[in-house]
Design a protein around this motif. Sequence first.
Motif, short mmCIF file in Angstrom:
data_model
loop_
_atom_site.label_atom_id
_atom_site.label_comp_id
_atom_site.label_asym_id
_atom_site.label_seq_id
_atom_site.Cartn_x
_atom_site.Cartn_y
_atom_site.Cartn_z
N PHE A 75 0.84 -1.20 0.00
CA PHE A 75 0.00 0.00 0.00
C PHE A 75 0.88 1.25 0.00
CE2 PHE A 75 -2.51 3.38 1.84
CZ PHE A 75 -3.77 3.20 1.29
N ALA A 76 1.90 1.25 0.84
CA ALA A 76 2.80 2.40 0.90
C ALA A 76 3.63 2.53 -0.37
CB ALA A 76 3.72 2.27 2.12
N ASN A 77 4.05 1.40 -0.94
CA ASN A 77 4.86 1.43 -2.16
C ASN A 77 4.12 2.05 -3.33
OD1 ASN A 77 6.83 0.10 -0.70
ND2 ASN A 77 6.49 -1.90 -1.65
N LEU A 78 2.80 1.95 -3.33
CA LEU A 78 1.97 2.45 -4.42
C LEU A 78 1.62 3.93 -4.29
CD1 LEU A 78 -0.42 -0.58 -4.89
CD2 LEU A 78 0.78 0.56 -6.76
N ALA A 79 2.05 4.57 -3.24
CA ALA A 79 1.61 5.93 -2.94
C ALA A 79 1.85 6.90 -4.09
CB ALA A 79 2.29 6.43 -1.66
N ALA A 80 2.98 6.78 -4.79
CA ALA A 80 3.33 7.73 -5.84
C ALA A 80 2.84 7.30 -7.23
CB ALA A 80 4.85 7.93 -5.89
N VAL A 81 2.26 6.12 -7.33
CA VAL A 81 1.83 5.62 -8.64
C VAL A 81 0.48 6.25 -8.99
CG1 VAL A 81 1.22 3.57 -9.98
CG2 VAL A 81 3.06 3.45 -8.28
N PRO A 82 0.39 6.93 -10.14
CA PRO A 82 -0.87 7.63 -10.50
C PRO A 82 -1.90 6.66 -11.07
CG PRO A 82 0.77 7.97 -12.21
CD PRO A 82 1.46 7.19 -11.12
N LEU A 83 -2.69 6.08 -10.21
CA LEU A 83 -3.68 5.10 -10.64
C LEU A 83 -4.99 5.77 -11.06
CD1 LEU A 83 -3.22 2.40 -7.85
CD2 LEU A 83 -2.44 2.26 -10.22
N ALA A 84 -5.47 5.39 -12.23
CA ALA A 84 -6.79 5.83 -12.66
C ALA A 84 -7.85 4.81 -12.27
CB ALA A 84 -6.81 6.05 -14.17
N SER A 85 -7.45 3.54 -12.15
CA SER A 85 -8.37 2.49 -11.74
C SER A 85 -7.57 1.34 -11.14
CB SER A 85 -9.22 2.00 -12.92
OG SER A 85 -8.41 1.35 -13.89
N TRP A 86 -8.27 0.53 -10.35
CA TRP A 86 -7.66 -0.64 -9.70
C TRP A 86 -8.81 -1.55 -9.30
CZ3 TRP A 86 -2.48 -1.79 -8.22
CH2 TRP A 86 -2.33 -2.85 -7.34
N GLU A 87 -8.82 -2.78 -9.83
CA GLU A 87 -9.96 -3.65 -9.58
C GLU A 87 -9.55 -5.11 -9.65
OE1 GLU A 87 -14.41 -4.46 -11.57
OE2 GLU A 87 -12.81 -3.49 -12.73
N TYR A 88 -9.98 -5.88 -8.64
CA TYR A 88 -9.84 -7.32 -8.67
C TYR A 88 -11.15 -7.93 -9.16
CZ TYR A 88 -5.44 -7.46 -6.04
OH TYR A 88 -4.14 -7.33 -5.65
N ARG A 89 -11.06 -8.84 -10.12
CA ARG A 89 -12.23 -9.55 -10.61
C ARG A 89 -12.06 -11.04 -10.33
NH1 ARG A 89 -14.06 -7.03 -16.48
NH2 ARG A 89 -14.55 -4.92 -15.74
N LEU A 90 -13.09 -11.63 -9.74
CA LEU A 90 -13.05 -13.05 -9.42
C LEU A 90 -13.28 -13.86 -10.69
CD1 LEU A 90 -12.82 -15.19 -7.17
CD2 LEU A 90 -15.30 -15.03 -6.91
N VAL A 91 -12.35 -14.78 -11.00
CA VAL A 91 -12.48 -15.62 -12.19
C VAL A 91 -13.09 -16.96 -11.82
CG1 VAL A 91 -11.21 -16.79 -14.04
CG2 VAL A 91 -10.52 -14.49 -13.30
N ARG A 92 -12.52 -17.63 -10.84
CA ARG A 92 -13.07 -18.90 -10.36
C ARG A 92 -12.58 -19.17 -8.95
NH1 ARG A 92 -9.79 -24.02 -12.57
NH2 ARG A 92 -7.70 -23.12 -12.74
N THR A 93 -13.28 -20.07 -8.28
CA THR A 93 -12.93 -20.42 -6.91
C THR A 93 -12.89 -21.93 -6.77
OG1 THR A 93 -15.27 -20.34 -6.28
CG2 THR A 93 -13.96 -18.35 -5.90
N GLY A 94 -12.36 -22.39 -5.66
CA GLY A 94 -12.31 -23.82 -5.39
C GLY A 94 -11.30 -24.10 -4.29
N GLY A 95 -11.19 -25.35 -3.90
CA GLY A 95 -10.18 -25.73 -2.93
C GLY A 95 -10.53 -25.41 -1.50
N PHE A 96 -11.75 -25.69 -1.07
CA PHE A 96 -12.11 -25.51 0.33
C PHE A 96 -11.15 -26.29 1.23
CE2 PHE A 96 -16.59 -24.11 -0.52
CZ PHE A 96 -16.54 -22.99 0.27
N ALA A 97 -10.77 -25.68 2.33
CA ALA A 97 -9.94 -26.37 3.32
C ALA A 97 -10.17 -25.71 4.67
CB ALA A 97 -8.46 -26.28 2.94
N PRO A 98 -9.98 -26.46 5.76
CA PRO A 98 -10.14 -25.83 7.08
C PRO A 98 -9.10 -24.74 7.29
CG PRO A 98 -10.09 -28.22 7.23
CD PRO A 98 -9.64 -27.88 5.86
#
Length: 421
Positions: A75-98
């Motif tokens: 988070f701190a390393n990105l402070a000077a990076v001029p971001l216009a957008s930033w988004e995580y999109r979920l593609v698929r899930t799996g692998g349930f474990a305790p």
Amino acid sequence: MAAWLAAGLFALQSLCGCGTLVPGSGPAVPDGDRKAVTALLDRWSSALRDRDERAFLAAVDPAATGYRAEQRRVFANLAAVPLASWEYRLVRTGGFAPAQGDGRRLAAETELRYRLAGYDTAPVTTKARLTVVERAGRWYVTAEDAPSGGRQLWQQGPVTAVRGERSLVLGVGQNRARLEALAATADRAVPAVAAAWRDGGPGTGGGAGPGAWPGRVVVQMPASVERMAALLDSPVSNYRGIAAVTTGEVGGSGEAPADRIIVNPEAYGALGSFGRQVVLTHETAHVATRALTSAATPLWLSEGFADWTAYRGTDRTARQAAPELARAVAADRAPRGLPTDADFGFAGESGRLARAYEEGWLACRMIAERWGEEKLVAFYRGVGGHERRSGSVGTELRRVLGVSQVEFTAEWRAYVERELG
């Protein structure tokens, strides 16, 4: 050229590695859990875009102290990076474990999509394999499957950003003066490329036709050649003598984001001012031509055109710019045919790689001298317009230059002998 090759690598970067659960394994994930994970990623993305560290860390597993500390640094390393957008999109899930303690762990394959403000016209997309955990009904990000060294620049340390007139330079482990000098060199490269490509985009003397580019570049300089290799997810041995490479997606609709020029601080730093300018102009040429470079484009043409652009307008003679090839000609080892793509491989005899670049450059130089610069550009565009390699060069040689491939090769061989013999 062998001491400071500028390699035009076009490769889609992805973020993956080892250590997380494998998506797609285990029992099916209920829709409710998928929606909850999607909401988690949305909150996490929003917090980063808003530069809200507290909200950003609230999405990270409190029990994962090491990962939490790592994300605080990111988070701190990105402070000077001029971001216009930033988004995580979920593609698929799996692998349930305790989960350790209580709750459940779940693998989440995602895409991180981001844009740099003022430079990217569409999101850059990289893959990110995360592990999320549910504790007491709340989901958190608890781990990320990332290789050591960091696939993204901000994973390697605090990013310093320098804005030039036509460039954005992002560096880690570099002093600001060095990055400012790099930006100045990139700023000179853009109009030089625009003049050669003849479609440089707004503000650079170009137009808005097919293959137009925005007339600006993004340059990254990591702390070392080892960190450069990590960004490219390749062995460090590939880049020891390479001053810079360009990453990006060849072809496409013209709406792809700006490519990234990645500079090797060691090889680039060993160059004089002329060599540095040639390297940055060469790589900028790859950015400009990327939309009209396709699987049909041989490397002798793409690399030769980039070198022709870089040397265009300079006073370098053929012997000065092609020393390895000149030595081969003097030893009665003149090339019999144009270099193949395999000749541009990083592995193997270093002189072969340098000669391949020099041979491609002389082929493009010959076209510009014999048929004219506009014909060279038209030939490049024509070859890139084909879907497949087979027949693309021969067809465009006949259509644009009025010669067969056999005639062109023979004329090129004579040209090499004449210039270097």
